[in-house]
Enzyme design. Structure first.
Site, PDB file in Angstrom:
ATOM      1  CD  GLU A  21     -45.148  17.257 -16.523  1.00 31.76           C
ATOM      2  OE1 GLU A  21     -45.106  18.432 -16.103  1.00 31.76           O
ATOM      3  OE2 GLU A  21     -45.173  16.964 -17.735  1.00 31.76           O
ATOM      4  CB  CYS A  31     -45.282  31.937 -26.688  1.00 35.31           C
ATOM      5  SG  CYS A  31     -45.959  33.483 -26.067  1.00 35.31           S
ATOM      6  CB  CYS A  39     -45.054  36.780 -33.456  1.00 37.35           C
ATOM      7  SG  CYS A  39     -44.719  37.305 -31.756  1.00 37.35           S
ATOM      8  CB  CYS A  98     -47.697  32.318 -32.953  1.00 37.47           C
ATOM      9  SG  CYS A  98     -48.874  32.100 -31.594  1.00 37.47           S
ATOM     10  CB  CYS A 151     -51.505  37.220 -30.206  1.00 36.76           C
ATOM     11  SG  CYS A 151     -50.378  37.622 -28.845  1.00 36.76           S
TER      12      CYS A 151
END
Length: 381
Positions: A45, A200, A207, A210, A216
């Protein structure tokens, strides 16, 4: 649409769709996904902050080879940690990484806390990173909000305003908290990251693939190109630094930079007058030639001086123009009194804890030097 005047409501459809998509289409083969050990999750991370996955993977694997546990990392000299980080950028992360490992060992006996609030108290760990670490390691239900997540939320919910501004970010945190699932936090958290990294994306989002296309708001309003809103542009500052490339055979003079500031704690080339902002009063290399000779002369007898091509390097907030001046010594003085200086072999430039532009500059010299000095039968040691 999320605004201050519209309270954020729970939205179980969002989390259920995301979890289902992640399990079928998300990323599952990344090196740090093969273990829930908090040390490995934390390491990944921190490395992934502002850095792409493809760049992180080899660094992550080398770190684990050299520092397989938080105890090993905490016990290592900071110079060794910086060498392993060299080239990954944002070097404050590496210094914080080392300090964080020390505190985890000292305060928590090597066990990372499962409480995000406690993690946030450690060096280099913010709210979003703490939530990700605890979610992946311990299944703690906590919201993340990194750049990728902000982009997903800004588009799906048509959130206006720059996400880095406090009012907009505060609203996004409220939304991120409201969207959390009751179960499946690992898949949900990974799904948010995967969505922002693979579908995204900033330009030309996918899209059609998605899972949120039919709900959206940015897609429905044809606003995917404008959301999230970009940070208002400011004129980028430019700075200049004259750096000395003092060479004796295959040996190059290096200088340890201060622990804080630009390239803090890394080895670099000696500078004249530091980094200065561009302006009408800039001092040229010719004007500083006397000081240049005096500084280089402390380390040996100067044989030749040559101004090398300018090296440009872009930081987040300014652009740096490095003016390298190559100083060839005919004889090196036996001792260096300055504790922050050392000699390094050009053959080792790729492994030293050097800033990327300095490393690239020295590696370009390496090829020339090896051809010149090896042909002459001089090893430069």
């Amino acid at each position: 649409m999320v605004t201050e005047s519209h309270p954020v409501a729970a939205d179980p459809d969002f989390s259920s769709r995301l979890i289902a998509w992640q399990k079928q289409h998300g990323r599952h083969g990344l090196p740090w996904q093969q273990s829930q050990e908090a040390y490995r999750v934390w390491l990944s991370e921190i490395m992934l902050q502002q850095t792409q996955v493809t760049a992180v993977i080899p660094y992550y694997q080398r770190f684990l080879t050299s520092f397989p546990t938080v105890f090993a990392l905490a016990a290592a000299p900071v110079e060794e940690v910086m060498e392993h980080w060299s080239g990954l950028g944002y070097y404050t992360r590496a210094r914080n990484l080392h300090q964080c490992a020390k505190q985890v060992v000292e305060k928590y006996q090597g066990q990372f806390p499962a409480d995000p609030a406690l993690l946030q108290e450690l060096p280099g760990i913010g709210r979003s990173t703490a939530a990700a670490i605890t979610a992946f390691s311990y299944g703690t239900v906590a919201a993340i909000l990194d750049g990728n997540v902000k982009r997903v939320l800004a588009r799906v919910f048509a959130i206006d305003g720059y996400p880095g501004s406090k009012p907009v970010e505060d609203q996004m945190w409220k939304l991120a908290q409201a969207l959390l699932p009751a179960q499946g936090i690992q898949a949900y958290t990974q799904g948010l990251m995967d969505m922002g990294a693979t579908l995204c994306v900033r330009s030309n989002p996918k899209c059609q693939q998605c899972p949120f296309q039919d709900r959206c708001l940015a897609y429905a309003q044809s606003r995917t190109a404008e959301l999230p809103e970009r940070k208002p542009k400011k004129a980028q500052k430019e700075k200049q630094a004259i750096m000395l490339v003092v060479q004796d055979g295959l040996q190059i003079l290096l200088e340890r930079r201060p622990p804080t500031g630009i390239w803090g704690g890394l080895l670099s080339l000696p500078e004249l007058a530091g980094m200065q902002e561009y302006g009408d009063d800039m001092i040229s290399v010719d004007e500083q030639m006397a000081e240049l000779k005096q500084k280089a002369g402390r380390f040996g007898v100067i044989n030749s001086i040559q101004i090398l091509p300018v090296v440009s390097h872009a930081f987040t907030h300014f652009k740096l123009q490095i003016l390298p001046v190559h100083v060839q010594l005919s004889e090196r003085h036996a001792m260096i009194s300055e504790a922050d200086h050392r000699w390094g072999n050009l053959r080792d430039a790729g492994q030293l804890a050097l800033p990327a532009p300095i490393k690239n500059l020295l590696m370009s010299l390496d090829t020339q030097a090896l051809l010149a000095f090896d042909t002459m039968g001089k090893d430069g040691e």
